[in-house]
Enzyme design. Structure first.
Site, PDB file in Angstrom:
ATOM      1  N   TYR A  71       0.774  -1.411  -0.021  1.00 37.47           N
ATOM      2  CA  TYR A  71      -0.071   0.119   0.053  1.00 37.47           C
ATOM      3  C   TYR A  71       0.963   1.305  -0.007  1.00 37.47           C
ATOM      4  O   TYR A  71       1.643   1.373   0.828  1.00 37.47           O
ATOM      5  CB  TYR A  71      -0.964  -0.260   1.388  1.00 37.47           C
ATOM      6  CG  TYR A  71      -1.923   1.050   1.284  1.00 37.47           C
ATOM      7  CD1 TYR A  71      -2.714   1.550   0.467  1.00 37.47           C
ATOM      8  CD2 TYR A  71      -1.903   1.772   2.679  1.00 37.47           C
ATOM      9  CE1 TYR A  71      -3.602   2.453   0.452  1.00 37.47           C
ATOM     10  CE2 TYR A  71      -2.823   2.620   2.586  1.00 37.47           C
ATOM     11  CZ  TYR A  71      -3.848   3.108   1.723  1.00 37.47           C
ATOM     12  OH  TYR A  71      -4.672   4.080   1.803  1.00 37.47           O
ATOM     13  N   HIS A  76      -9.261   9.264  11.566  1.00 34.07           N
ATOM     14  CA  HIS A  76      -9.056   7.943  12.292  1.00 34.07           C
ATOM     15  C   HIS A  76      -9.457   8.427  13.894  1.00 34.07           C
ATOM     16  O   HIS A  76      -8.476   9.133  14.524  1.00 34.07           O
ATOM     17  CB  HIS A  76      -7.773   7.516  12.166  1.00 34.07           C
ATOM     18  CG  HIS A  76      -7.269   6.776  11.019  1.00 34.07           C
ATOM     19  ND1 HIS A  76      -7.178   7.631   9.923  1.00 34.07           N
ATOM     20  CD2 HIS A  76      -7.512   5.706  10.571  1.00 34.07           C
ATOM     21  CE1 HIS A  76      -6.834   6.690   8.885  1.00 34.07           C
ATOM     22  NE2 HIS A  76      -7.314   5.531   9.358  1.00 34.07           N
ATOM     23  N   LYS A 117     -10.361  16.988  16.588  1.00 32.71           N
ATOM     24  CA  LYS A 117      -9.665  16.446  15.672  1.00 32.71           C
ATOM     25  C   LYS A 117      -9.658  17.458  14.630  1.00 32.71           C
ATOM     26  O   LYS A 117     -10.659  17.418  13.814  1.00 32.71           O
ATOM     27  CB  LYS A 117     -10.672  15.059  15.340  1.00 32.71           C
ATOM     28  CG  LYS A 117      -9.912  13.723  16.265  1.00 32.71           C
ATOM     29  CD  LYS A 117     -10.328  12.652  15.344  1.00 32.71           C
ATOM     30  CE  LYS A 117      -9.398  12.397  14.154  1.00 32.71           C
ATOM     31  NZ  LYS A 117      -7.943  12.493  14.285  1.00 32.71           N
ATOM     32  N   TYR A 130     -11.744  -4.916   7.554  1.00 31.41           N
ATOM     33  CA  TYR A 130     -10.039  -4.305   7.958  1.00 31.41           C
ATOM     34  C   TYR A 130     -10.221  -3.257   8.866  1.00 31.41           C
ATOM     35  O   TYR A 130      -9.740  -3.323  10.248  1.00 31.41           O
ATOM     36  CB  TYR A 130      -9.504  -3.914   6.896  1.00 31.41           C
ATOM     37  CG  TYR A 130      -8.208  -3.425   7.218  1.00 31.41           C
ATOM     38  CD1 TYR A 130      -6.957  -4.193   7.844  1.00 31.41           C
ATOM     39  CD2 TYR A 130      -8.020  -2.118   7.390  1.00 31.41           C
ATOM     40  CE1 TYR A 130      -5.884  -3.808   8.201  1.00 31.41           C
ATOM     41  CE2 TYR A 130      -6.811  -1.606   7.851  1.00 31.41           C
ATOM     42  CZ  TYR A 130      -5.669  -2.472   8.381  1.00 31.41           C
ATOM     43  OH  TYR A 130      -4.757  -1.814   8.948  1.00 31.41           O
ATOM     44  N   HIS A 131     -10.953  -2.243   8.500  1.00 30.19           N
ATOM     45  CA  HIS A 131     -11.004  -1.160   9.463  1.00 30.19           C
ATOM     46  C   HIS A 131     -11.852  -1.305  10.506  1.00 30.19           C
ATOM     47  O   HIS A 131     -11.664  -0.446  11.562  1.00 30.19           O
ATOM     48  CB  HIS A 131     -11.576   0.204   8.684  1.00 30.19           C
ATOM     49  CG  HIS A 131     -10.743   0.136   7.447  1.00 30.19           C
ATOM     50  ND1 HIS A 131     -11.129  -0.556   6.375  1.00 30.19           N
ATOM     51  CD2 HIS A 131      -9.785   0.867   6.893  1.00 30.19           C
ATOM     52  CE1 HIS A 131     -10.333  -0.153   5.494  1.00 30.19           C
ATOM     53  NE2 HIS A 131      -9.423   0.663   5.628  1.00 30.19           N
ATOM     54  N   ASP A 158      -7.937  14.171   8.675  1.00 30.81           N
ATOM     55  CA  ASP A 158      -7.754  12.746   9.313  1.00 30.81           C
ATOM     56  C   ASP A 158      -9.032  12.195   9.885  1.00 30.81           C
ATOM     57  O   ASP A 158      -9.223  12.968  11.051  1.00 30.81           O
ATOM     58  CB  ASP A 158      -6.621  12.730  10.264  1.00 30.81           C
ATOM     59  CG  ASP A 158      -6.533  11.731  11.215  1.00 30.81           C
ATOM     60  OD1 ASP A 158      -6.909  10.376  10.525  1.00 30.81           O
ATOM     61  OD2 ASP A 158      -6.032  11.542  12.318  1.00 30.81           O
TER      62      ASP A 158
END
Lengths: 322, 647
Positions: B11, B533, B527, B165-166, B531
């Site tokens: 990746y 996350h 935040k 996945y996440h 981003d």
């Protein structure tokens, strides 16, 4: 607090300056006994300051009906009309930890360049769906902004309490929630000045909920014959009906000003606040010294001045520290 | 017969299209067999490089693609007809696929020859990754547009990669990973409008992107459960008769959540064990694998770090005898029992979600997000309480000095600070070069067509050819669909470690300081930047609440101005910022200079940067090595107390 400082804060609030409003709110939220005298002075000054074209609106209703989304839509509407808005958003305190997540801002997302001021508060030990400093915060915000919104947590006695802090109470319900019957039983439908069926985009279900509410209201009308509470369909999501809600609030405002209702409400509010402070500080013991809760309440009604003045007078008469 | 090896991917993508193109060609020359493109956050969230929200983010976590010109540079001299290209792109998937197709057309490659995948899964963006733009219903419509278009026009393309996945990265249990991903796939399939006879074929084009963690036996069982459940869903819900179309095809990126910043060399064995979960069982083996670099928790990996990750795969596939056997676990009662247990849990959860109205409803109501936040909090509480061992972090912390991290910036590639300026220059030059009237016409056609329910793909391909930019494309759709804020999940009433003495002590201290302040300590967790996350911010928020603090949390993607405005209006005693994109040096000063409230920062922050931040006035910097969250909270309380003179 020096008198220059006091003047600076009061002027700052009236001019709508964020930093000074925030500082004033910090001072009136202070729960230390030594903060009381300056709060009395500060609130006494602000009590008489009002912005032209203003009103205090309480939003209440069960959790999950979309009160925050509705508040956001209403704020957007007012801002688009060129008006400024202050808001108190109340969230519950966790009983075990004493902490709280104040999450309403996440849904409201005010833009920094707009005249919108939001203060989040937690309920602490208060049962009524308001925060202890809500009443004081309303005095500050209504001196600064055209409209002041109070959003309750929507549990417990919210509907009853919000009546003593707002000039206009909006009860928010959602379609088919089955709440209508419960509200009728609890007599809660006597309280709101405007009813909103939110999520109006759900269609037929929403319409039948409104019809139910209207028929209940026709049997048990509100406590004031000269104002019949409208039932409005609103979709905070699509914006449908928001303008109608704003118009209804403005109309209610003119009704209040044109009758004795506004001063009656402000008086009720002052007494409720003074009683709250007094009970919090001196409990049943204090109330007994004045002949019980009812006697204290009627005594409070006769005392003039702000809620904090009333509190001090009650304490003095009970022979307790003011 | 020996099994063929899976596709080896790395990746990657950074700085600029030209720099990434050089990297891809190097990787392909060293034996990598497919491309996996990482896009930067402005590209993923639909902003041009010169937008104010793109500040500090251009070329940071991936490559910036602003128009067809960048796409052409990115894939220069890479033969598209032979390439298998995976694009990690979601909210703007239709746009990046349109650019890819337009480039193929420009270079004379047939659409039908194109192979690869667009991630195109928005559900996990709302739950974990945060690069969504539009509301769930609109996103689902764009997703299905891409699928419906690809089935006929780009038949070898995997138009969607449903991601579990996440979910694991934000703390999902194996059962949640299975259930949420499959419920998500069902919501997509249910929304697809194609003739009935085509549905089995569409079903066959759906692929998955899974996680594999270090508990590799359980992970392998999870993969087997996925395989069986997907087969059953195909057969029973969608009437897919051909077993080949019911195969659970998936790619894997192994778990990053378990990788550590301390003793980073230990990440190599972690990565190897995790890879076994996705490869050991032939019947449930991954089709493609990408491994993180050993030093990912420290910053951006260098080419050598990526090479090491690739070599792990090559050794496993070519040196070991793994691929020489049929399925090793067929008939094992132990494995069978574990698989059955995971399946039963997942079916039950899927039913619960379907009863709520499916994945879209479970996203909108905040149900899924809350469930994940709770799982993650439980995971972290177990690590904090040493119930779960994490080598080098909460156990065996002592270490000899590492020769691998001895030199310079801890072995990481520093970001090229010129990237943003140069990208903006390219973008502006491109805007001048193109035919303005054709751009306008293409955007109008996009607006009108999408509003009238036409498929977004052909309209977007026209925009791509016309030279429309990423920001222009996304803004046009924003006008139609609006923007969305997903539930934050932090309002969960979950109680953490109740009865624990450490927690009781923090709470006492909070009450004491609050008493002196005259009101509860109030903090803002913010935040800033693009981003998405948000897991770290969410956990700090709920641990802080649990410690007795009042916490204002507004979710992701805030500008510095918004954070300052909120902190001021709310009268908070401390601000905590979480930044994982590496943009801390750009974003933090923008907040510091506007407000005088004590500020702490958490994120993937190298020590040199941490020093700079502290010198600028940041009170404390936290990184993933600070696993004891209650300790972090305790320090926050002391910082607030000192700053307000009540310590």
């Amino acid at each position: 607090m020096t008198s220059q400082k006091l003047d600076a804060l009061v002027d700052g609030v009236c001019r709508g300056e964020s930093a000074l409003i925030a500082e004033t709110l910090g001072r009136v939220e202070d729960t230390r006994p030594e903060a009381l005298p300056q709060q009395r002075t500060l609130l006494g000054r602000l009590e008489n300051e009002t912005v032209p074209e203003h009103g205090v609106v309480g939003l209440t209703g069960p959790p999950g009906v979309g009160k925050s989304t509705l508040a956001a839509a209403l704020i957007r509407h007012w801002v688009d009309e060129g008006l400024s808005v202050g808001m108190v958003a109340v969230d519950p305190t966790s009983r075990r930890s004493g902490g709280a997540l104040l999450g309403d801002r996440a849904r409201l997302r005010p833009k920094p360049d707009e005249r919108v001021f939001i203060r989040s508060m937690a309920t602490h030990d208060q049962l009524g769906g308001l925060a202890p400093a809500t009443r004081a915060a309303v005095v500050v915000l209504r001196a600064a902004f055209n409209w002041t919104l109070v959003e309750t947590v929507g549990v417990g006695q919210s509907e009853v309490d919000v009546e003593t802090v707002a000039d206009s109470v909006v009860l928010v319900l959602q379609p088919g929630s089955g709440d209508t019957l419960q509200f009728m039983k609890a007599g809660i439908l006597e309280i709101p000045d405007v009813l909103v069926v939110n999520k109006w985009d759900l269609g037929a279900l929403a319409q039948s909920t409104r019809a139910d509410l209207e028929s209940i209201l026709s049997i048990a009308p509100g406590s004031r014959p000269e104002w019949s509470p409208p039932v409005l369909g609103v979709s905070a999501q699509t914006g449908e009906g928001v303008a109608k809600l704003a118009a209804a609030l403005r109309e209610h405002r003119s009704y209040l000003e044109g009758s004795k209702e506004l001063s009656r409400r402000r008086c009720t509010s002052r007494v409720a606040w003074a009683m709250e402070l007094f009970s919090l500080r001196y409990g049943t013991y204090g109330l007994e010294r004045l002949g019980g809760p009812e006697a204290t309440r009627s005594l409070a009604t006769e005392i003039s001045g702000t809620a904090l003045d009333v509190f001090s007078e009650l304490a003095t008469r009970a022979g307790l520290p003011a | 017969m020996a099994d063929r090896p899976w596709i080896f991917r790395t990746y990657s993508g950074h700085t600029s299209a030209a720099a990434s193109n050089r990297l891809y060609r190097t990787n392909l020359a060293s034996g990598q067999t497919g491309l996996s493109i990482a896009f930067d956050l402005p590209t993923q969230t639909g902003y041009d490089a010169d937008h104010s929200l793109a500040r500090g983010e251009v070329g940071k976590v991936g490559v910036p693609i602003g128009s067809i010109e960048d796409m052409q540079t990115l894939l220069d001299e890479i033969p598209l007809q032979h390439m298998n290209t995976s694009m990690t792109i979601n909210a703007t998937a239709a746009w990046l696929l349109a650019l890819y197709i337009a480039l193929a057309e420009r270079t004379g490659v047939e659409r039908k020859a194109l192979q690869g995948t667009t991630q195109n899964d928005l559900t996990k963006e709302y739950l974990s990754r945060g690069t969504y733009i539009f509301p769930p219903e609109a996103s689902l419509r764009l997703t299905t547009d891409i699928i419906e278009y690809s089935v006929d026009e780009v038949p070898k393309w995997n138009p969607i990669n449903i991601c579990s996945y996440h979910l694991q990265e934000v703390g999902a249990t194996p059962v949640q990973e299975l259930a949420f991903a499959l419920a998500n796939a069902i919501s997509v399939l249910d929304a697809i409008e194609v003739p009935k006879e085509k549905l089995p074929y569409v079903f066959g084009r759906i692929s998955f992107f899974c996680n594999s963690g270090v508990r590799f036996i359980e992970e392998m069982c999870k993969m087997r459960a996925f395989t069986r459940m997907w087969d059953q869903i195909g057969r029973e819900r969608y009437g897919v008769d051909d077993p080949a179309l019911r195969r659970f095809r998936y790619g894997v990126q192994v778990n990053s959540l378990g990788l550590t910043e301390v003793q980073p060399e230990n990440n190599i064995p972690r990565i190897i064990f995790s890879t076994l979960g996705a490869t050991a069982s032939k019947n449930a083996r991954a089709r493609s694998i990408q491994l993180p670099a050993w030093n990912e928790a420290l910053g951006l990996p260098r080419p050598w770090d990526q090479q090491w990750a690739l070599r792990i795969q090559q050794i496993l596939a070519y040196e070991t005898d793994l691929l020489e056997y049929p399925d090793l676990f067929e008939g094992s009662t132990v494995i069978e029992q574990k698989v059955a247990e995971l399946e039963a849990g997942a079916w039950e959860e899927i039913q619960r979600i379907l009863d709520m109205g499916g994945a879209v409803a479970a996203v909108e109501s905040g149900y899924m997000k809350r469930a994940l936040v709770e799982s993650n909090a439980a995971r972290l509480a177990a690590i904090e309480a040493h119930e779960r061992i994490w080598v080098g972090v909460n156990r065996y912390q002592e270490s000899e000095p590492s020769p691998l991290t001895r030199d310079g910036a801890g072995g990481v590639l520093l970001h090229d600070s010129r990237a943003q300026r140069e990208q903006i220059e390219r973008l502006q030059a491109h805007r001048i070069r193109r035919d303005a009237s054709e751009v306008k016409a293409a955007l109008r056609a996009l607006h009108d067509g999408v509003s009238n329910g036409q498929n977004v793909m052909p309209l977007s391909i026209r925009c791509a050819h016309a030279g429309v930019t990423t920001g222009e494309w996304a803004n046009t759709l924003r006008e139609i669909f609006g923007e969305y804020r997903a539930p934050t999940g932090v309002e969960s009433p979950l109680q953490l470690r109740s009865g624990d003495e450490t927690v009781a002590e923090v709470r006492r201290r909070v009450a004491e300081i609050s008493g002196r302040l005259g009101r509860r300590i109030k903090i803002l967790i913010g935040k800033p930047g693009l981003d998405g996350h948000s897991s770290g911010a969410e956990q700090i928020a709920i641990f802080a609440r649990d410690s007795g603090l009042e916490v204002v949390y507004e979710g992701i993607r805030l500008t510095p101005e918004e954070i300052v405005n909120s902190a001021q209006q709310e009268g908070v005693h401390l601000i905590g910022l979480s930044i994982l994109s590496g943009s801390h040096l750009e974003l933090v000063p923008a907040i510091l200079e506007r407000i005088s409230v004590p500020l702490i920062v958490g994120g993937i922050i190298p020590e040199e940067d941490a020093e700079k931040l502290r010198a600028q006035g940041v009170s404390a910097v936290y990184t993933p090595r600070d696993y004891d969250i209650h300790r972090v909270i305790r320090e926050m309380v002391e910082i607030a107390a000192r700053a307000h003179g009540v310590d």
